[in-house]
Write a protein that holds these residues in place. Structure first.
Motif, PDB file in Angstrom:
ATOM      1  N   THR A  31       0.846  -1.190   0.000  1.00 60.40           N
ATOM      2  CA  THR A  31       0.000   0.000   0.000  1.00 60.40           C
ATOM      3  C   THR A  31       0.885   1.246   0.000  1.00 60.40           C
ATOM      4  N   THR A  32       0.251   2.382  -0.268  1.00 58.34           N
ATOM      5  CA  THR A  32       0.997   3.637  -0.285  1.00 58.34           C
ATOM      6  C   THR A  32       1.691   3.873   1.054  1.00 58.34           C
ATOM      7  N   ARG A  33       0.942   3.636   2.151  1.00 61.04           N
ATOM      8  CA  ARG A  33       1.529   3.874   3.469  1.00 61.04           C
ATOM      9  C   ARG A  33       2.782   3.022   3.660  1.00 61.04           C
ATOM     10  N   GLY A  34       2.669   1.728   3.335  1.00 62.24           N
ATOM     11  CA  GLY A  34       3.814   0.829   3.495  1.00 62.24           C
ATOM     12  C   GLY A  34       4.999   1.294   2.675  1.00 62.24           C
ATOM     13  N   ALA A  35       4.750   1.666   1.412  1.00 60.66           N
ATOM     14  CA  ALA A  35       5.840   2.060   0.530  1.00 60.66           C
ATOM     15  C   ALA A  35       6.516   3.340   1.025  1.00 60.66           C
ATOM     16  N   VAL A  36       5.700   4.313   1.446  1.00 61.09           N
ATOM     17  CA  VAL A  36       6.287   5.595   1.864  1.00 61.09           C
ATOM     18  C   VAL A  36       7.076   5.431   3.165  1.00 61.09           C
ATOM     19  N   VAL A  37       6.455   4.763   4.153  1.00 61.69           N
ATOM     20  CA  VAL A  37       7.155   4.604   5.439  1.00 61.69           C
ATOM     21  C   VAL A  37       8.399   3.739   5.250  1.00 61.69           C
ATOM     22  N   GLY A  38       8.235   2.581   4.575  1.00 61.19           N
ATOM     23  CA  GLY A  38       9.357   1.656   4.415  1.00 61.19           C
ATOM     24  C   GLY A  38      10.473   2.227   3.563  1.00 61.19           C
ATOM     25  N   GLY A  39      10.112   2.866   2.440  1.00 64.22           N
ATOM     26  CA  GLY A  39      11.119   3.458   1.575  1.00 64.22           C
ATOM     27  C   GLY A  39      11.892   4.553   2.305  1.00 64.22           C
ATOM     28  N   SER A  40      11.167   5.389   3.059  1.00 63.73           N
ATOM     29  CA  SER A  40      11.858   6.467   3.790  1.00 63.73           C
ATOM     30  C   SER A  40      12.765   5.897   4.866  1.00 63.73           C
ATOM     31  N   LEU A  41      12.285   4.868   5.585  1.00 69.46           N
ATOM     32  CA  LEU A  41      13.131   4.271   6.629  1.00 69.46           C
ATOM     33  C   LEU A  41      14.371   3.627   6.009  1.00 69.46           C
ATOM     34  N   GLY A  42      14.194   2.983   4.864  1.00 72.53           N
ATOM     35  CA  GLY A  42      15.340   2.385   4.183  1.00 72.53           C
ATOM     36  C   GLY A  42      16.363   3.447   3.822  1.00 72.53           C
ATOM     37  N   LEU A  43      15.867   4.567   3.283  1.00 69.32           N
ATOM     38  CA  LEU A  43      16.750   5.660   2.899  1.00 69.32           C
ATOM     39  C   LEU A  43      17.476   6.223   4.120  1.00 69.32           C
ATOM     40  N   ALA A  44      16.696   6.481   5.184  1.00 68.55           N
ATOM     41  CA  ALA A  44      17.290   7.063   6.391  1.00 68.55           C
ATOM     42  C   ALA A  44      18.323   6.109   6.999  1.00 68.55           C
ATOM     43  N   THR A  45      18.002   4.809   7.040  1.00 65.60           N
ATOM     44  CA  THR A  45      18.934   3.841   7.608  1.00 65.60           C
ATOM     45  C   THR A  45      20.234   3.798   6.810  1.00 65.60           C
ATOM     46  N   ALA A  46      20.103   3.796   5.484  1.00 70.81           N
ATOM     47  CA  ALA A  46      21.306   3.748   4.638  1.00 70.81           C
ATOM     48  C   ALA A  46      22.198   4.963   4.899  1.00 70.81           C
ATOM     49  N   VAL A  47      21.584   6.152   4.908  1.00 72.86           N
ATOM     50  CA  VAL A  47      22.368   7.370   5.123  1.00 72.86           C
ATOM     51  C   VAL A  47      23.022   7.352   6.499  1.00 72.86           C
ATOM     52  N   MET A  48      22.233   6.959   7.513  1.00 72.92           N
ATOM     53  CA  MET A  48      22.746   6.965   8.884  1.00 72.92           C
ATOM     54  C   MET A  48      23.904   5.981   9.053  1.00 72.92           C
ATOM     55  N   LEU A  49      23.744   4.762   8.520  1.00 74.26           N
ATOM     56  CA  LEU A  49      24.788   3.758   8.700  1.00 74.26           C
ATOM     57  C   LEU A  49      26.062   4.112   7.936  1.00 74.26           C
ATOM     58  N   VAL A  50      25.913   4.806   6.799  1.00 77.82           N
ATOM     59  CA  VAL A  50      27.119   5.235   6.093  1.00 77.82           C
ATOM     60  C   VAL A  50      27.848   6.294   6.914  1.00 77.82           C
ATOM     61  N   ILE A  51      27.073   7.211   7.522  1.00 83.66           N
ATOM     62  CA  ILE A  51      27.711   8.251   8.346  1.00 83.66           C
ATOM     63  C   ILE A  51      28.403   7.642   9.566  1.00 83.66           C
ATOM     64  N   LEU A  52      27.734   6.649  10.186  1.00 82.68           N
ATOM     65  CA  LEU A  52      28.314   6.043  11.391  1.00 82.68           C
ATOM     66  C   LEU A  52      29.368   4.987  11.066  1.00 82.68           C
ATOM     67  N   ALA A  54      24.124  -2.216   3.269  1.00 83.85           N
ATOM     68  CA  ALA A  54      22.950  -2.678   2.520  1.00 83.85           C
ATOM     69  C   ALA A  54      22.200  -3.817   3.208  1.00 83.85           C
ATOM     70  N   LEU A  55      22.910  -4.787   3.761  1.00 87.20           N
ATOM     71  CA  LEU A  55      22.229  -5.915   4.392  1.00 87.20           C
ATOM     72  C   LEU A  55      21.217  -5.412   5.425  1.00 87.20           C
ATOM     73  N   PHE A  56      21.626  -4.405   6.191  1.00 83.56           N
ATOM     74  CA  PHE A  56      20.762  -3.900   7.269  1.00 83.56           C
ATOM     75  C   PHE A  56      19.695  -2.941   6.735  1.00 83.56           C
ATOM     76  N   SER A  57      20.122  -1.994   5.907  1.00 80.51           N
ATOM     77  CA  SER A  57      19.153  -0.989   5.452  1.00 80.51           C
ATOM     78  C   SER A  57      18.110  -1.588   4.506  1.00 80.51           C
ATOM     79  N   VAL A  58      18.520  -2.557   3.693  1.00 79.24           N
ATOM     80  CA  VAL A  58      17.554  -3.198   2.801  1.00 79.24           C
ATOM     81  C   VAL A  58      16.560  -4.020   3.626  1.00 79.24           C
ATOM     82  N   SER A  59      17.062  -4.704   4.663  1.00 74.01           N
ATOM     83  CA  SER A  59      16.151  -5.464   5.528  1.00 74.01           C
ATOM     84  C   SER A  59      15.154  -4.543   6.219  1.00 74.01           C
ATOM     85  N   VAL A  60      15.645  -3.420   6.716  1.00 76.76           N
ATOM     86  CA  VAL A  60      14.752  -2.455   7.367  1.00 76.76           C
ATOM     87  C   VAL A  60      13.664  -2.020   6.383  1.00 76.76           C
ATOM     88  N   ALA A  61      14.079  -1.724   5.151  1.00 75.69           N
ATOM     89  CA  ALA A  61      13.102  -1.262   4.159  1.00 75.69           C
ATOM     90  C   ALA A  61      12.049  -2.328   3.896  1.00 75.69           C
TER      91      ALA A  61
END
Lengths: 548, 112
Positions: A456-477, A499-506
């Motif tokens: 659904t739209t909600r799933g895609a928006v929340v999951g896609g954003s969390l995936g993006l945020a996780t990827a950016v955060m883990l690269v910084i850390l 990727a293993l972590f951020s893709v799973s989160v997404a």
């Protein structure tokens, strides 16, 4: 062991960032290289002029009218994918570490069969200009397109900065031009190609570049093999004899040493490739699913062949460059760094003329890659954000095209400015981050929109954003930004590839926020899957090609 | 052709369409799994037992097992795409064309 891993990782970082890192010194003007480069620029500007006359509609601009053949598109995909970074970087990695270079090549290749089996034809049947067309096919336009466009623009800008900085340094070394001038030159040419010639010019620039690069690399590999009587064993024997690592260059040397990094790198390369907007966009340039499939077949062949060549070139450089004082500095190190191995080898096997040719090809390679990126970024702005989000689809074609041209110029100017601003910065993390975002935000939403009814739209928006945020955060850390750039003692996140972590989160969050979505809209989105699936399976209702 | 409600219902129950979807998905996933198994077997060998790939191919030679294995993976990737394209562009596209033809015929009847 740690040290080996670190060395390997930093060499990948070097490569990924677009060829040349750190301080480089301006070289004397290379006249034959400049002449050949001018010929290339002249020819491509001629093509741009020809393409401009054929680029009348938005469909022409974004997809070359959908009239590119599978073979042409396969070459163009190869041209998009075989960057200067992969040519100079992989041969440089082979030069430095031997076998490890091959491991990296394989990682870059194996995503392609999966793109073919699972994505290519569905993408072609559902989409029009951008992958956001597919992701938002049965979901709400505004939120999904905004997310997809942001994911695209982030990927494109990060990739572009890395290419611009790499190209500036490379051109400084190859042609003896000042860094700023080189960056401006690349930026201006790519703006010209894309604004006037759109996808048609971009495609032909990529095809010509791919043909030149394949021809040049083939010549070098044959010259190396001829030197050893066409015996690989003789080449390897000599390489082992002269390389400081001795026979360690013939086996894996710690490029991936723990399973988590190994799997994570694999996921980043595979899913990242399948989430790169400039690559996905290429599937809309062909007439139908049949041609889309053929494109991947040819592309996989060309890219695989090219990686085998870079392996031979790297080993050839070990023998013919490492032992020749002409290519080494006072300390016995290769002039210009490891990523110059292939360039020096071109001189060793073909003299000044061939050195000029390979240098011009390297420059052409950069131009082709940045043009594809710029077009993808401009499409996300004009087609997704402007036409579909801001104007809600009520926009005439001419206006949309005008916006995409303005966006092209905008992205070009931003790329030039950032390219100059990041000259002295460590940009090693940028391509890695681009791949991580593509794998964790773009890919999961695109993939599930095509395969999973309950998205659904909600799933895609929340999951896609969390995936993006996780990827950016883990690269910084992670080790590169936190430790090497910010200078902290220990990285908070120990792995270089998130990727293993951020893709799973997404994927997990898309799943969770979709199945718990009980709204009426969500129900309608699930019901619409059937019609979408039939179109993706059969191509009924898919965008056709326009004839010219 | 636009997918109306009738068209969807028709295609959904068309045995040729069901066969197409079932066969093609099975084929695509099988090939994907082959590729993934080959690649991850290689990567995990490197992670857990790199020496295996560093064994000389023949006694006294410098060529190691890893070189032909690596080249073979590149060739396998290419061959798998060839296998898929051959079947998808032949058998599956034929089926798909038949589904579309049957659909058109059916919809023409309804209009009458």
């Amino acid at each position: 062991m740690k040290k080996v891993l670190f060395l390997a990782l930093s060499s990948i970082a070097l490569m990924a960032s677009g060829a040349i890192e750190g301080e480089v010194h301006k070289q004397p003007l290379n006249v034959s290289a400049i002449i050949m480069f001018l010929v290339f620029v002249g020819a491509t500007l001629g093509i741009t002029y020809w393409a401009a006359k054929r680029t009348k509609t938005a469909k022409d601009f974004y997809t070359a009218g959908g009239g590119i053949t599978g073979f042409q598109n396969g070459l163009a995909i190869a041209g998009d994918y075989m960057s200067a970074a992969s040519f100079l970087g992989i041969s440089g990695l082979v030069y430095l570490k031997g076998y490890d270079g091959l491991i990296y090549s394989i990682g870059f290749l194996v995503g392609w069969p999966l793109i073919l089996f699972l994505i290519a034809e569905r993408l072609r049947n559902l989409g029009k200009y951008t992958f956001a067309d597919v992701a938002s096919f049965r979901l709400k336009q505004t939120p999904i397109r905004t997310l997809a466009a942001l994911g695209s623009i982030a990927t494109v800008i990060l990739y572009l900065i890395a290419q611009m900085v790499g190209s500036g340094k490379l051109i400084q070394i190859l042609f003896g031009l000042p860094y700023e001038l080189a960056v401006v030159l690349v930026g201006v040419l790519m703006i010209l190609y894309v604004t006037f010639g759109g996808m048609l010019a971009t495609t032909w620039v990529q095809i010509i570049k791919a043909a030149l690069l394949l021809a040049g690399a083939t010549f070098m590999a044959i010259a190396v093999m001829a030197h050893f009587g066409f015996s690989l064993e003789a080449l390897f024997e000599k390489a082992v004899e002269v390389h400081p690592l001795r026979d360690a260059i013939m086996s894996p040397g710690g490029l991936v040493s723990d399973p988590v990094s190994a799997i994570s790198l694999g996921i980043a390369l595979m899913f990242g490739t399948a989430g790169l907007p400039h690559i996905l966009m290429r599937f809309f340039t062909v007439a139908d699913a049949k041609e889309a499939r053929k494109s991947v077949f040819y592309a996989t062949g060309f890219i695989g062949y090219f990686y085998i060549l870079t392996f031979i070139i790297g080993f050839g450089a070990i023998v013919m460059v490492m032992t020749n004082p002409q290519y080494l500095d006072a300390a016995g190190k290769i002039i210009g760094g490891n990523n110059m191995a292939a360039i020096h080898l071109s001189h060793a096997v073909g003299g000044n003329f061939f050195l000029g040719f390979i240098s011009a090809v390297a420059f052409a390679t950069i131009l082709a890659v940045v043009s594809g990126l710029t077009l993808a970024g401009a499409s996300a702005i004009s087609h997704d954000l402007y036409a579909n989000v801001f104007r809600r689809g009520r926009v005439d074609e001419m206006q949309e095209m005008r916006i995409s041209k303005i966006a092209t110029v905008g992205i070009g100017v931003v790329a030039i400015l950032l390219g100059i601003a990041f000259e002295k910065q460590n940009i090693a993390f940028m391509v890695g981050l681009a791949f991580a975002i593509a794998a964790s935000a773009n890919f999961p939403v695109l993939f599930l929109s095509m395969f999973w009814k309950n998205l659904t739209t909600r799933g895609a928006v929340v999951g896609g954003s969390l995936g993006l945020a996780t990827a950016v955060m883990l690269v910084i850390l992670g080790p590169i930004v936190w430790k090497q750039i910010l200078g902290f003692e220990e990285a908070i996140f120990p792995y270089k590839y998130p990727a293993l972590f951020s893709v799973s989160v997404a994927f997990l969050s898309i799943w969770f926020f979709s199945i718990t979505d009980k709204s009426a809209d969500a129900e309608a989105e699930r019901e619409a899957f059937e019609a979408q699936d039939i179109r993706s399976q059969t191509g009924i209702g898919a965008e056709g090609a326009t004839s010219h | 052709m636009i997918l109306t409600k009738e068209a969807i219902e028709h295609i959904k129950h068309n045995p040729k369409y069901q066969m197409l979807v079932q066969k093609r998905s099975k084929f695509a996933w099988t090939l994907s799994i082959i590729m993934l198994v080959v690649y991850y077997a290689f990567i995990l060998t490197i992670a857990f037992d790199p020496q295996l790939l560093g064994t000389p191919l023949k006694q006294g030679e410098v060529m190691t097992v890893g070189i032909p294995v690596g080249i073979a993976i590149i060739i396998i990737a290419f061959v798998l795409t060839g296998i898929y394209v051959r079947r998808a562009n032949g058998e599956f596209d034929d089926l798909s064309r038949k589904v579309k033809a049957e659909l058109e015929a059916e919809l023409a009847k309804v209009v009458k």
